[in-house]
Design a protein around this motif. Sequence first.
Motif, PDB file in Angstrom:
ATOM      1  N   SER A  27       1.975  13.209  -8.494  1.00 29.61           N
ATOM      2  CA  SER A  27       1.289  11.936  -8.307  1.00 29.61           C
ATOM      3  C   SER A  27       0.799  11.337  -9.622  1.00 29.61           C
ATOM      4  O   SER A  27       0.083  10.339  -9.627  1.00 29.61           O
ATOM      5  CB  SER A  27       0.085  12.130  -7.373  1.00 29.61           C
ATOM      6  OG  SER A  27      -0.758  13.161  -7.863  1.00 29.61           O
ATOM      7  N   PRO A  86       6.079   9.776 -12.371  1.00 28.09           N
ATOM      8  CA  PRO A  86       6.366   8.340 -12.391  1.00 28.09           C
ATOM      9  C   PRO A  86       6.229   7.721 -13.783  1.00 28.09           C
ATOM     10  O   PRO A  86       6.981   6.818 -14.146  1.00 28.09           O
ATOM     11  CB  PRO A  86       5.329   7.770 -11.419  1.00 28.09           C
ATOM     12  CG  PRO A  86       5.044   8.891 -10.475  1.00 28.09           C
ATOM     13  CD  PRO A  86       5.081  10.114 -11.336  1.00 28.09           C
ATOM     14  N   GLN A 134       9.319   8.767 -15.857  1.00 26.86           N
ATOM     15  CA  GLN A 134      10.494   8.031 -15.394  1.00 26.86           C
ATOM     16  C   GLN A 134      10.475   6.593 -15.922  1.00 26.86           C
ATOM     17  O   GLN A 134      11.504   6.058 -16.344  1.00 26.86           O
ATOM     18  CB  GLN A 134      10.519   8.019 -13.865  1.00 26.86           C
ATOM     19  CG  GLN A 134      11.737   7.350 -13.258  1.00 26.86           C
ATOM     20  CD  GLN A 134      11.865   7.666 -11.777  1.00 26.86           C
ATOM     21  OE1 GLN A 134      12.333   8.732 -11.406  1.00 26.86           O
ATOM     22  NE2 GLN A 134      11.445   6.745 -10.929  1.00 26.86           N
ATOM     23  N   ASN A 135       9.300   5.981 -15.916  1.00 30.48           N
ATOM     24  CA  ASN A 135       9.163   4.615 -16.399  1.00 30.48           C
ATOM     25  C   ASN A 135       9.411   4.516 -17.900  1.00 30.48           C
ATOM     26  O   ASN A 135      10.076   3.587 -18.375  1.00 30.48           O
ATOM     27  CB  ASN A 135       7.773   4.081 -16.052  1.00 30.48           C
ATOM     28  CG  ASN A 135       7.539   2.662 -16.513  1.00 30.48           C
ATOM     29  OD1 ASN A 135       6.969   2.425 -17.582  1.00 30.48           O
ATOM     30  ND2 ASN A 135       7.983   1.688 -15.731  1.00 30.48           N
ATOM     31  N   GLU A 190       0.093  -1.883  -0.872  1.00 28.30           N
ATOM     32  CA  GLU A 190       0.282  -2.904  -1.914  1.00 28.30           C
ATOM     33  C   GLU A 190      -1.036  -3.554  -2.323  1.00 28.30           C
ATOM     34  O   GLU A 190      -1.342  -3.647  -3.519  1.00 28.30           O
ATOM     35  CB  GLU A 190       1.298  -3.948  -1.452  1.00 28.30           C
ATOM     36  CG  GLU A 190       2.727  -3.417  -1.441  1.00 28.30           C
ATOM     37  CD  GLU A 190       3.750  -4.511  -1.158  1.00 28.30           C
ATOM     38  OE1 GLU A 190       3.419  -5.705  -1.334  1.00 28.30           O
ATOM     39  OE2 GLU A 190       4.878  -4.170  -0.775  1.00 28.30           O
ATOM     40  N   GLU A 217       4.435  -0.794 -11.274  1.00 23.93           N
ATOM     41  CA  GLU A 217       5.454  -0.003 -10.571  1.00 23.93           C
ATOM     42  C   GLU A 217       5.139   1.489 -10.626  1.00 23.93           C
ATOM     43  O   GLU A 217       5.436   2.239  -9.691  1.00 23.93           O
ATOM     44  CB  GLU A 217       6.851  -0.272 -11.135  1.00 23.93           C
ATOM     45  CG  GLU A 217       7.041   0.032 -12.613  1.00 23.93           C
ATOM     46  CD  GLU A 217       6.758  -1.167 -13.513  1.00 23.93           C
ATOM     47  OE1 GLU A 217       7.336  -1.210 -14.620  1.00 23.93           O
ATOM     48  OE2 GLU A 217       5.966  -2.044 -13.108  1.00 23.93           O
ATOM     49  N   VAL A 218       4.507   1.925 -11.724  1.00 21.82           N
ATOM     50  CA  VAL A 218       4.093   3.322 -11.838  1.00 21.82           C
ATOM     51  C   VAL A 218       2.929   3.597 -10.892  1.00 21.82           C
ATOM     52  O   VAL A 218       2.909   4.603 -10.173  1.00 21.82           O
ATOM     53  CB  VAL A 218       3.705   3.667 -13.289  1.00 21.82           C
ATOM     54  CG1 VAL A 218       3.122   5.078 -13.374  1.00 21.82           C
ATOM     55  CG2 VAL A 218       4.913   3.548 -14.209  1.00 21.82           C
ATOM     56  N   SER A 256       2.258   2.104  -8.150  1.00 23.76           N
ATOM     57  CA  SER A 256       2.764   2.088  -6.775  1.00 23.76           C
ATOM     58  C   SER A 256       3.407   3.417  -6.409  1.00 23.76           C
ATOM     59  O   SER A 256       3.187   3.953  -5.312  1.00 23.76           O
ATOM     60  CB  SER A 256       3.763   0.944  -6.589  1.00 23.76           C
ATOM     61  OG  SER A 256       3.128  -0.308  -6.769  1.00 23.76           O
ATOM     62  N   GLU A 257       4.196   3.961  -7.334  1.00 25.75           N
ATOM     63  CA  GLU A 257       4.859   5.242  -7.045  1.00 25.75           C
ATOM     64  C   GLU A 257       3.847   6.384  -7.016  1.00 25.75           C
ATOM     65  O   GLU A 257       3.945   7.291  -6.189  1.00 25.75           O
ATOM     66  CB  GLU A 257       5.948   5.523  -8.080  1.00 25.75           C
ATOM     67  CG  GLU A 257       6.780   6.748  -7.713  1.00 25.75           C
ATOM     68  CD  GLU A 257       7.996   6.933  -8.593  1.00 25.75           C
ATOM     69  OE1 GLU A 257       8.595   8.028  -8.533  1.00 25.75           O
ATOM     70  OE2 GLU A 257       8.351   6.002  -9.333  1.00 25.75           O
ATOM     71  N   GLN A 258       2.876   6.330  -7.930  1.00 28.71           N
ATOM     72  CA  GLN A 258       1.831   7.362  -7.935  1.00 28.71           C
ATOM     73  C   GLN A 258       1.068   7.363  -6.618  1.00 28.71           C
ATOM     74  O   GLN A 258       0.775   8.424  -6.048  1.00 28.71           O
ATOM     75  CB  GLN A 258       0.869   7.120  -9.102  1.00 28.71           C
ATOM     76  CG  GLN A 258       1.454   7.407 -10.476  1.00 28.71           C
ATOM     77  CD  GLN A 258       0.514   7.019 -11.596  1.00 28.71           C
ATOM     78  OE1 GLN A 258      -0.299   6.103 -11.455  1.00 28.71           O
ATOM     79  NE2 GLN A 258       0.606   7.697 -12.724  1.00 28.71           N
ATOM     80  N   ALA A 279       2.095   6.108  -3.688  1.00 31.10           N
ATOM     81  CA  ALA A 279       2.990   6.501  -2.595  1.00 31.10           C
ATOM     82  C   ALA A 279       3.079   8.023  -2.503  1.00 31.10           C
ATOM     83  O   ALA A 279       3.074   8.596  -1.397  1.00 31.10           O
ATOM     84  CB  ALA A 279       4.383   5.898  -2.807  1.00 31.10           C
ATOM     85  N   THR A 280       3.137   8.694  -3.647  1.00 32.64           N
ATOM     86  CA  THR A 280       3.169  10.157  -3.654  1.00 32.64           C
ATOM     87  C   THR A 280       1.838  10.724  -3.188  1.00 32.64           C
ATOM     88  O   THR A 280       1.791  11.697  -2.418  1.00 32.64           O
ATOM     89  CB  THR A 280       3.489  10.685  -5.066  1.00 32.64           C
ATOM     90  OG1 THR A 280       4.753  10.181  -5.481  1.00 32.64           O
ATOM     91  CG2 THR A 280       3.527  12.209  -5.089  1.00 32.64           C
TER      92      THR A 280
END
Length: 340
Positions: A197, A201, A204-205, A261, A278-279, A281-283, A285-286
């Motif tokens: 989390s 991310p 990856q970014n 969101e 975007e990071v 959001s992914e953090q 979501a995890t």
Amino acid sequence: MTARRLLLTGLVPLLLVATACGEEGSDTSSSSSGEELDKVTLTLNWYPYGEHAPFYHGKQQKIFEKHGIDLEIRAGQGSQKTVQATGAGQTDFGWADTPAVLSGVDAGVKVKSLGVFLQTTPASVQFFESQGINSPADLKGRTIAGTAGDALSKTFPIFLKKNGLAESDVKVQNTDPAGKIAAVISGKTDGLLGYASDQGPTMQNKAKKPVSYLRFSENGLNFYSNGLIAGQKVLAGKKDLAQRMAKAVSESFAAAEKAPEPAVASMEGASEQLPPKEVLSEQFATTLTLLHTESTQGKAPGVNIEADWQRTIDVFAEAGLVSSPKAVAEYWDSATAMKG
């Protein structure tokens, strides 16, 4: 600077006597409807990242205000420091990793958990998909970036043992926490020990390459991660406030889960170190995949059970992070925490 902040930074050590009466008056404020609110500080485990979205969302949606709380969110510098600051009364509440709470209590710090929210550990080995690592067995002969003495490095040998590997099968390269991602991107290591989390991310970014994970929880090893903590001063003298805070945090997580969101958007401007949207959001979501164990599915965020606590204590006793394991009640204030 306020008198409270001057005291905490040590800039005016003698100010306490001169402003004792004023300090009492500064502990409350008023809501938009004129109702009295308790001013409350919450120190995070680190600079704000996606996992923290519920706090900002709850503040924006006036969930904390509904519970009589005027919340100030402060950046942290690691769970260990947050535990110490909470125990010393420098912050009303903390958001910290459970291993740091266990080791803090073991060392005599007067803190207790009001509920672990990340009940499935995000601990993982992280690497680029191109490494071709598909199972723990594929780690044999690899070099992984880790930080000596932290919870990840302490539990990694247990992870290896549960998956039929010896410590000598994988080289752990001691790396500063801030340098682990750079070590992987530069190719100095094949992967890193981190939280799914958090670091993944971001890596990856930065690299624009897909990142994969071997999660501890999916490979035989689970334990509690981040949660809400309070010190003795709050637990002894402000139990009603502690209960309201636990409920407000739980409701904020539930609300953010339904509106991810807007929850992420509420973090805008939270910190100069804030990751890209975007990071975040992914953090987040995890993070939402980590809120429960099998025992707490369907229950409100932050509801714990004693068996999960005991399992976590046992893991860190085996890892050597806790030298004198205590009863669950020494770490978790179940009477004040969220009820199932």
